[in-house]
Design a protein around this motif. Structure first.
Motif, mmCIF file in Angstrom:
data_model
loop_
_atom_site.group_PDB
_atom_site.id
_atom_site.type_symbol
_atom_site.label_atom_id
_atom_site.label_comp_id
_atom_site.label_asym_id
_atom_site.label_seq_id
_atom_site.Cartn_x
_atom_site.Cartn_y
_atom_site.Cartn_z
ATOM 1 N N ALA A 45 6.618 -12.034 -3.395
ATOM 2 C CA ALA A 45 5.950 -10.736 -3.427
ATOM 3 C C ALA A 45 6.977 -9.671 -3.779
ATOM 4 O O ALA A 45 8.001 -9.531 -3.113
ATOM 5 C CB ALA A 45 5.314 -10.434 -2.085
ATOM 6 N N GLU A 46 6.697 -8.934 -4.855
ATOM 7 C CA GLU A 46 7.653 -7.927 -5.329
ATOM 8 C C GLU A 46 6.990 -6.554 -5.368
ATOM 9 O O GLU A 46 5.804 -6.442 -5.646
ATOM 10 C CB GLU A 46 8.149 -8.302 -6.735
ATOM 11 C CG GLU A 46 8.976 -9.575 -6.759
ATOM 12 C CD GLU A 46 9.508 -9.879 -8.161
ATOM 13 O OE1 GLU A 46 9.019 -9.265 -9.137
ATOM 14 O OE2 GLU A 46 10.411 -10.714 -8.262
ATOM 15 N N PRO A 47 7.800 -5.508 -5.079
ATOM 16 C CA PRO A 47 9.230 -5.545 -4.754
ATOM 17 C C PRO A 47 9.468 -5.994 -3.318
ATOM 18 O O PRO A 47 8.636 -5.768 -2.449
ATOM 19 C CB PRO A 47 9.660 -4.092 -4.951
ATOM 20 C CG PRO A 47 8.424 -3.292 -4.647
ATOM 21 C CD PRO A 47 7.283 -4.125 -5.138
ATOM 22 N N THR A 48 10.608 -6.653 -3.087
ATOM 23 C CA THR A 48 10.970 -7.038 -1.719
ATOM 24 C C THR A 48 11.325 -5.780 -0.932
ATOM 25 O O THR A 48 11.729 -4.766 -1.499
ATOM 26 C CB THR A 48 12.160 -8.000 -1.699
ATOM 27 O OG1 THR A 48 13.296 -7.353 -2.293
ATOM 28 C CG2 THR A 48 11.835 -9.286 -2.457
ATOM 29 N N TYR A 54 15.856 -10.101 -1.778
ATOM 30 C CA TYR A 54 15.977 -10.334 -3.221
ATOM 31 C C TYR A 54 17.155 -11.260 -3.508
ATOM 32 O O TYR A 54 17.036 -12.221 -4.299
ATOM 33 C CB TYR A 54 16.164 -8.998 -3.946
ATOM 34 C CG TYR A 54 16.683 -9.149 -5.359
ATOM 35 C CD1 TYR A 54 15.835 -9.533 -6.399
ATOM 36 C CD2 TYR A 54 18.033 -8.932 -5.645
ATOM 37 C CE1 TYR A 54 16.321 -9.688 -7.689
ATOM 38 C CE2 TYR A 54 18.522 -9.089 -6.921
ATOM 39 C CZ TYR A 54 17.663 -9.470 -7.948
ATOM 40 O OH TYR A 54 18.149 -9.639 -9.221
ATOM 41 N N ARG A 71 6.386 -14.557 -9.809
ATOM 42 C CA ARG A 71 6.460 -13.191 -9.300
ATOM 43 C C ARG A 71 5.057 -12.688 -8.991
ATOM 44 O O ARG A 71 4.144 -12.795 -9.812
ATOM 45 C CB ARG A 71 7.151 -12.293 -10.319
ATOM 46 C CG ARG A 71 8.558 -12.762 -10.653
ATOM 47 C CD ARG A 71 9.150 -12.009 -11.830
ATOM 48 N NE ARG A 71 9.423 -10.628 -11.513
ATOM 49 C CZ ARG A 71 9.935 -9.751 -12.381
ATOM 50 N NH1 ARG A 71 10.205 -10.134 -13.621
ATOM 51 N NH2 ARG A 71 10.157 -8.509 -12.016
ATOM 52 N N LYS A 73 3.271 -9.371 -7.944
ATOM 53 C CA LYS A 73 3.398 -7.919 -7.816
ATOM 54 C C LYS A 73 2.395 -7.395 -6.798
ATOM 55 O O LYS A 73 1.193 -7.638 -6.916
ATOM 56 C CB LYS A 73 3.169 -7.238 -9.166
ATOM 57 C CG LYS A 73 4.249 -7.511 -10.199
ATOM 58 C CD LYS A 73 5.523 -6.747 -9.870
ATOM 59 C CE LYS A 73 6.567 -6.883 -10.962
ATOM 60 N NZ LYS A 73 7.792 -6.125 -10.651
ATOM 61 N N PRO A 75 1.357 -3.768 -4.397
ATOM 62 C CA PRO A 75 1.614 -2.324 -4.324
ATOM 63 C C PRO A 75 2.398 -1.957 -3.072
ATOM 64 O O PRO A 75 2.290 -2.622 -2.032
ATOM 65 C CB PRO A 75 0.203 -1.723 -4.282
ATOM 66 C CG PRO A 75 -0.628 -2.787 -3.641
ATOM 67 C CD PRO A 75 -0.048 -4.092 -4.123
ATOM 68 N N GLU A 76 3.187 -0.910 -3.180
ATOM 69 C CA GLU A 76 3.871 -0.372 -2.001
ATOM 70 C C GLU A 76 2.906 0.594 -1.323
ATOM 71 O O GLU A 76 2.554 1.631 -1.881
ATOM 72 C CB GLU A 76 5.152 0.345 -2.405
ATOM 73 C CG GLU A 76 6.210 -0.579 -2.986
ATOM 74 C CD GLU A 76 7.513 0.145 -3.277
ATOM 75 O OE1 GLU A 76 8.172 0.580 -2.310
ATOM 76 O OE2 GLU A 76 7.866 0.279 -4.459
ATOM 77 N N GLN A 92 4.379 -4.427 4.274
ATOM 78 C CA GLN A 92 4.419 -5.426 3.206
ATOM 79 C C GLN A 92 3.496 -6.600 3.527
ATOM 80 O O GLN A 92 2.829 -7.134 2.641
ATOM 81 C CB GLN A 92 5.852 -5.914 2.993
ATOM 82 C CG GLN A 92 6.018 -6.953 1.887
ATOM 83 C CD GLN A 92 6.102 -6.352 0.499
ATOM 84 O OE1 GLN A 92 5.490 -5.310 0.238
ATOM 85 N NE2 GLN A 92 6.829 -6.992 -0.402
ATOM 86 N N CYS A 99 -3.763 -8.189 -1.505
ATOM 87 C CA CYS A 99 -3.684 -8.684 -2.882
ATOM 88 C C CYS A 99 -3.945 -10.185 -2.988
ATOM 89 O O CYS A 99 -3.734 -10.776 -4.057
ATOM 90 C CB CYS A 99 -2.305 -8.368 -3.465
ATOM 91 S SG CYS A 99 -1.981 -6.607 -3.684
#
Length: 470
Positions: A45-48, A54, A71, A73, A75-76, A92, A99
């Motif tokens: 899950a990105e961004p870490t 990472y 990867r 993606k 959302p933050e 997170q 998602c």
């Protein structure tokens, strides 16, 4: 089957080093023990949240090139959406859950899926829709698993489910109730994101095809027997105790960076079993007042020590720390030679295995507990948050260490004095009975992982299941 025609297991970890580390170790083990007949992929899950997450994923993929990377993606989410918990790791977890419906393309060739408990309630339905067997890797102790499995029933049976949880919890199949003071503080607060996730994910455990856990029979025999005997919660799937998870040697060696060599070189100059290693994990940042008292305690103890200081919960927020200002003018010079203070990441597993390390002052995150158990290092437990008081009780009962139960933790805001800390550290290092007990547990861990050992057989059965796609 995957495009290669071989079974393919995909791993989806959650946020935080305490969750990521066992996933990386399990991925490496599956890649090595699959004998070339099992494809392994790692969904990130990105961004870490943290930089170290990472870097650890990068190192895993570089060291084990047969593991495929996907990867994911996410959302933050805004902290304003979670007024009861600004914790970025909890946020997170929730982002991954929201998602989950985007996962199917990443699972197109998977024949088995391993997920974190934190995302179970959202991801298990997706796996079921895709007809993929799904297993949960529970990243804490069997004691914590029993609490998570029973907690939804406890909430339902409470006279007022909307009121804060304050009572002791009697878990079926276990001899001793869990004192309210040991329960993670967020579970006392209805509506807290952690409380909501624990109830939702606890309820869905029976929907998994199995639970993998990083413990071993000799460490938590009563709890594992209760879990697999169906006494803790109705409908729980098989629990595979495969720990302690120890990553195999990588087929492709990483290029040396030199960053982690300094503490090891310092340890090389110390006497056997003479050093106290002090670390409170990847997420625990102490107050400046408590750091100064801990500094005073380590100095008073008269013991050699290697102390890893963390001042921020997320490493991306860490700044260069002025140790003189933090610890007091002249402190570093006064302890020079017998004390090393490090502000940064270290390879803890390597440190605990070093011949010079004889004791560990720890927050009792579960990875720290299992690493100390494997190394046969005595632990002085100082739990700070989350599952750590339950884990500290495992340490105490198993004989790996001692727990100063009266010492405050993060949510209580107290400060433990330097004189008390120094006395307890010295007592731990002079306790030969505790040293022998910790070494006994280390031998039990080695037997469990050896040929015909309990954990080895559990791992073989688990791998057999995923190879058959069941």
């Amino acid at each position: 089957m995957s495009n290669s025609g071989r079974p393919h297991v995909a791993l989806l970890p959650s946020a935080g080093m305490g969750h990521l580390t066992p996933f990386c170790r399990l991925a490496a083990l599956l890649s090595s023990r699959g004998g070339g007949d099992l494809d392994v992929s790692f969904i990130t899950a990105e961004p870490t949240v943290s930089l170290k997450e990472y870097l650890q994923i990068r190192d895993l993929l570089s060291s084990f090139p047969s593991i495929k990377s996907h990867r994911f993606k996410v959302p933050e989410l805004s902290p304003s959406q979670f007024p009861s918990s600004p914790d970025p790791f909890f946020q997170q977890w929730e982002s991954i859950r929201r998602c989950a419906h985007l996962l199917p393309p990443l699972l197109a060739s998977a024949t088995a899926l391993i997920i974190d408990t934190a995302s179970a309630s959202a991801v298990l339905p997706v796996a079921k829709q895709l007809n993929i067997p799904a297993y949960i890797l529970f990243t804490s102790s069997a004691s914590m698993l029993s609490l998570v499995a029973h907690f939804p029933s406890h909430v339902i049976s409470s006279t007022s489910p909307s009121a804060p949880l304050m009572s002791n919890i009697l878990i079926p199949g276990l001899k001793h109730p869990v004192p309210a003071a040991w329960v993670p503080p967020p579970l006392h607060v209805p509506g807290h994101i952690f409380s909501t996730l624990t109830v939702d994910n606890g309820r869905c455990l029976p929907e998994a095809d199995g639970v993998i856990i990083n413990t071993f029979d000799a460490l938590e025999p009563e709890v594992l027997a209760a879990l697999n005997g169906g006494r803790v919660a109705h409908g729980l799937p098989r629990v595979f105790a495969v720990g302690p998870l120890v990553a195999p040697p990588p087929p492709q060696q990483m290029e040396e960076t030199g960053g982690g060599d300094y503490p090891i070189a310092w340890l090389d100059r110390q006497r056997d079993k003479s050093v106290v290693y002090v670390s409170f994990g990847s997420r625990t940042a102490m107050s400046p007042e408590q750091i100064r008292e801990l500094a005073a305690g380590l100095e008073r103890s008269g013991c050699s020590f290697l102390w890893v200081i963390k001042t921020k919960k997320v490493d991306r927020d860490e700044e260069e720390t002025d140790l003189g200002a933090l610890l007091g003018e002249g402190y570093v010079e006064r302890v020079k030679g017998r004390g090393l203070v490090v502000n940064g990441w270290v390879e803890q597993e390597e440190i605990l295995r070093h011949r010079a390390v004889g004791g560990f002052v720890s927050h009792c995150g579960w990875n720290s507990v299992t690493e100390a158990a494997v190394a046969g290092v005595r632990v002085l437990c100082w739990p700070r948050m989350g599952d750590q008081r339950l884990n500290a009780e495992v340490v105490r009962r198993s004989g790996v260490g001692v727990w100063m139960e009266e010492w405050s933790w993060e949510a209580e805001g107290g400060v433990v004095g330097g004189e008390e800390i120094g006395r307890r550290v010295k007592e731990m290092m002079e306790d030969e009975g505790l040293r022998d007990s910790a070494e006994r547990v280390a031998e039990e861990a080695r037997v469990a992982l050896g040929v015909g050992g309990t954990s080895s057989k559990e791992m073989e059965e688990f791998i057999s299941r995923i190879m058959m796609g069941s």
